[in-house]
Design an enzyme around this catalytic site. Structure first.
Site, PDB file in Angstrom:
ATOM      1  CB  CYS A 183      66.193  10.447  23.199  1.00 50.36           C
ATOM      2  SG  CYS A 183      65.637  10.756  24.867  1.00 50.36           S
TER       3      CYS A 183
ATOM      4  CG  HIS B  84      65.126   5.129  23.914  1.00 46.58           C
ATOM      5  ND1 HIS B  84      66.326   5.531  23.412  1.00 46.58           N
ATOM      6  CD2 HIS B  84      64.742   6.100  24.770  1.00 46.58           C
ATOM      7  CE1 HIS B  84      66.656   6.696  23.942  1.00 46.58           C
ATOM      8  NE2 HIS B  84      65.711   7.073  24.768  1.00 46.58           N
TER       9      HIS B  84
END
Lengths: 243, 466
Positions: free
Chosen positions: A92, A191
């Site tokens: 990310c 994630h």
């Protein structure tokens, strides 16, 4: 002895990212591979030569702003280490940071570390949800799942994606690519955290880290039934289970 | 308009009956139905409440704080609108009003006590115009719905600045909450004023590591849990404010929590019929609201002694002579507190963890990796972990990577089988920890086998001092 480095653990640790460190370390220890974790925080020095696996997580905008300046001090050393084969997982915010720049909705673009040929533009819609991608590890197709939550849309230049999106948005919700891969650097928006329920990817990273130290041997197999079950629950739910 | 209002109320009440008949709680559906027919219904009903609304928001402790406060106000003969079951979005709040309304839309109530989800707070507060707002704490929770914590806090701040007549009750120990004092509204601070042996959570679930004003690292004299503690910023001088309501001593003995509180200049002792350090914070918030409402601290203490926990707030049941506790878990801070509780004794125990990922639970379950399960790996008195719910396998995976031996982990996605399995364990106590949408089905199944025990029955009498 493998050394794992968690860069800015207090800043870059969103959405359970430390689970990636836990997975890497456990899977080494279950096989008797000695491993230790070094946490490097703001202002501390880091010697990339002594590191076998570097983890860069995601942070909120505020946290990312704080550390970009600090990380810039390391940019050229990090770039050199990547060329030399350092194994990195960047998730990310950490992924975006390795690229050329981040273009916010308003205001000037924020330069990244400029190590990887990719850039990110802020989107108006957050891309949120479960994701499954297909990637190739050592020539074998693997279905990797996780959860994405990002407003930045990343576009790749002359660099390979980590995989192809089967369900979810991926890099930008448009081109069907997810993540990026360069030498031993693996970038992703997933994630979940990513590594625990994708043990093939974790083991791939461990093998690369060992090979870089001249230990090029197959890993002893582990009982991964819970890992595979957790992975399969999501693949089934999203209708992309194999076979 | 009158006809539409009546139609909305009728439909809402009918939905309540249907939901109850179907075994539901009727805590949201009536609101969904009524709002669809008449979107202005909440404003019409809320406007009739004699003294206005008190709203509790924040991440953890909303339901308990709200129900404790209801107990206090009811002891004064107040008739209330309360969303007791924790349905805290617009639908749930509307449903709470519908329940107390006549078919013509007349409401004869003294106060509305409402807990509001952090993200729904702006909408709810704009309509009900609260007289008092209690903010408990801010932890990471269900991030896929909210974006990020900073955004949540700033939305609440913006809403508060528009509520010119509200008084605030703020947790002084949470820097993210305490900063809301700069909205300039009259406020009462509450906090725990003595170290309680809490550790810094290893830099893992602490949310507010940095000063909200200048971005410097906050330094702590001590922690209670997560970012709650005595903090100070070396950069700009932002510091934990001195609480108006403060716990001076906390002691948990035999399942009850005793604490000594200072309220203004007065000192009272209070006995809470529940365990869990976080309940001290909930009680402090109620004393804080009492200050804003002019209720004598002794009276608040008296009411709290008879507080009975709401569903899944450490609710106690008995199965074959053994205690069974049901507790809601929804974020790392709250889950860590539950682990504290079950690690506080060495008696053999069996644990069920029910993890769902519906939108009310948070679709992203990665937060379980921020819970400190690693502390359980050496706890041999935990005989079995049964993992249930839509993400049972993910929960089992988390425990495996925390170092819990896999022989002690069972995966049982269905709730009925999971509850049966954990109840038949060999331990002397059972804990069932469930996320929001797993809580009701687990409770329902549990009630088939176990009887709820009323903790308040075996309480020592309350003592005052001044």
């Amino acid at each position: 002895m493998l050394t794992v480095c968690h860069l800015y653990p207090t800043l870059l640790n969103l959405y359970g990212d430390r689970g990636n460190i836990i997975a890497f370390v456990r899977r080494c220890r279950w096989r008797g591979i000695p491993v230790r974790v070094r946490e490097v925080n703001l202002g501390e020095t880091v010697e990339f030569k002594g590191i076998d696996f570097l983890f860069l997580g995601g942070g909120s905008d505020r946290e990312q702003g704080i550390l970009t300046g600090d990380l810039r001090r390391h940019a050229s050393a990090l770039a050199a280490a990547i060329e030399e084969g350092l194994v990195i997982l960047a998730i990310c915010g950490g992924y975006q940071l390795l690229g050329l720049y981040y273009q916010p909705l308003v205001g000037p673009e924020i330069p990244g570390l400029g190590i990887l040929d990719l850039y990110t533009r802020a989107g108006t819609k957050r891309l949120i949800g479960n994701v499954v991608i297909e990637t190739k590890l050592d020539g074998e197709k693997v279905r990797v799942c996780g959860f994405e939550n990002h407003s930045g849309q990343t576009f790749l230049g002359n660099i390979k994606p980590l995989g192809r999106v089967l369900k979810g948005y991926g890099n930008n919700g448009r081109d069907g690519f997810e993540g990026a891969r360069y030498k031993n650097v693996f970038c992703s928006y997933l994630h979940g955290p990513l590594l625990p329920k994708n043990p093939a990817l974790t083991d791939h990273l461990i093998r690369l880290a060992l090979a870089r130290r001249g230990m090029d041997c197959p890993l002893s197999p582990l009982d991964d039934s819970i890992e595979h079950l957790a992975n399969k629950v999501m693949l089934n739910r999203l209708g992309v289970a194999k076979g | 308009m009158g006809i539409r209002l009546t139609a909305a109320i009728l439909a809402g009440k009918a939905a309540y009956c249907v939901s109850r008949l179907g075994g539901g709680k009727g805590s949201s559906l009536p609101g969904v139905v009524a709002l669809r027919i008449y979107p202005g219904i909440l404003r019409v009903l809320a406007g009739q409440v004699e003294n206005g609304a008190i709203v509790v928001t924040g991440t953890n402790g909303k339901t308990t704080t709200n129900n404790m406060l209801a107990r206090v106000l009811e002891s004064y003969g107040n008739r209330l609108v309360v969303n007791r079951e924790g349905a805290n979005l617009m639908n749930g709040v509307t449903a709470a009003f519908l329940k107390e309304s006549s078919l013509r839309g007349c409401l004869n109530r003294h106060w509305a006590l409402l807990e509001a989800d952090e993200a729904a707070f702006p909408y709810i507060a704009e309509i009900v115009k609260p007289r008092v707002v209690i903010v408990t704490n801010f932890f990471r929770d269900q991030l896929d719905r909210y974006g990020e914590l900073d955004k949540t806090v700033s939305l609440i701040r913006t809403t508060l600045t528009k509520l010119s007549s509200a008084k605030l009750v703020l947790n002084a120990d949470d820097p993210l909450v305490a900063q809301l004092a700069d909205t300039g509204l009259p406020r009462v601070f509450y906090g725990v004023g003595v170290p309680t042996g809490g550790k810094e959570a290893g830099g893992v679930t602490r949310e507010a590591r940095f000063c909200p004003y200048c971005g410097e690292n906050l330094s702590y004299r001590y922690y209670h849990y997560s970012q709650l503690g005595a903090y100070r910023c070396a950069g700009c001088g932002f510091v934990r404010p001195r609480p108006d309501v403060e716990a001076l001593g906390v002691e948990v003995v035999d399942g009850v929590t005793r604490c000594k509180l200072r309220v203004g200049k007065k000192v009272v002792s209070v006995t809470l019929p529940t365990q869990g350090f976080y309940n001290v914070y909930n009680a402090l918030a109620v004393f804080g609201a009492g200050v804003q409402l002019g209720i004598a601290p002794g009276a608040t203490a008296g009411s709290l002694t008879r507080y009975v926990p709401a569903t899944g707030r450490l609710q106690e049941f008995i199965y074959k002579g053994r205690p069974v506790y049901l507790n809601l878990v929804k974020n790392p801070a709250g889950f860590n507190e539950s682990l504290n509780l079950l690690c506080s004794t060495r008696e053999p125990k069996d644990i069920l963890i029910a993890l769902n990922d519906n939108s009310a639970d948070g679709r992203d379950v990665s937060w379980i990796w921020d819970v400190d399960f690693e502390r359980l790996q050496e706890r041999r008195e935990i005989l079995r972990f049964v993992c249930a719910g839509r993400r049972a396998a993910e929960m089992a995976l988390r425990l495996k990577y925390a170092g819990v031996p896999v022989q002690r982990i069972a995966v049982s996605p269905g709730f009925a089988a999971g509850v049966r399995q954990v109840l038949e364990g060999n331990g002397s106590v059972v804990y069932l920890l469930a996320t929001y949408t797993a809580l009701w089905p687990v409770e329902k199944i549990l009630r088939r086998y176990a009887k709820e025990s009323n903790v308040a029955d075996r309480l020592p009498s309350l003592s005052h001092s001044s």
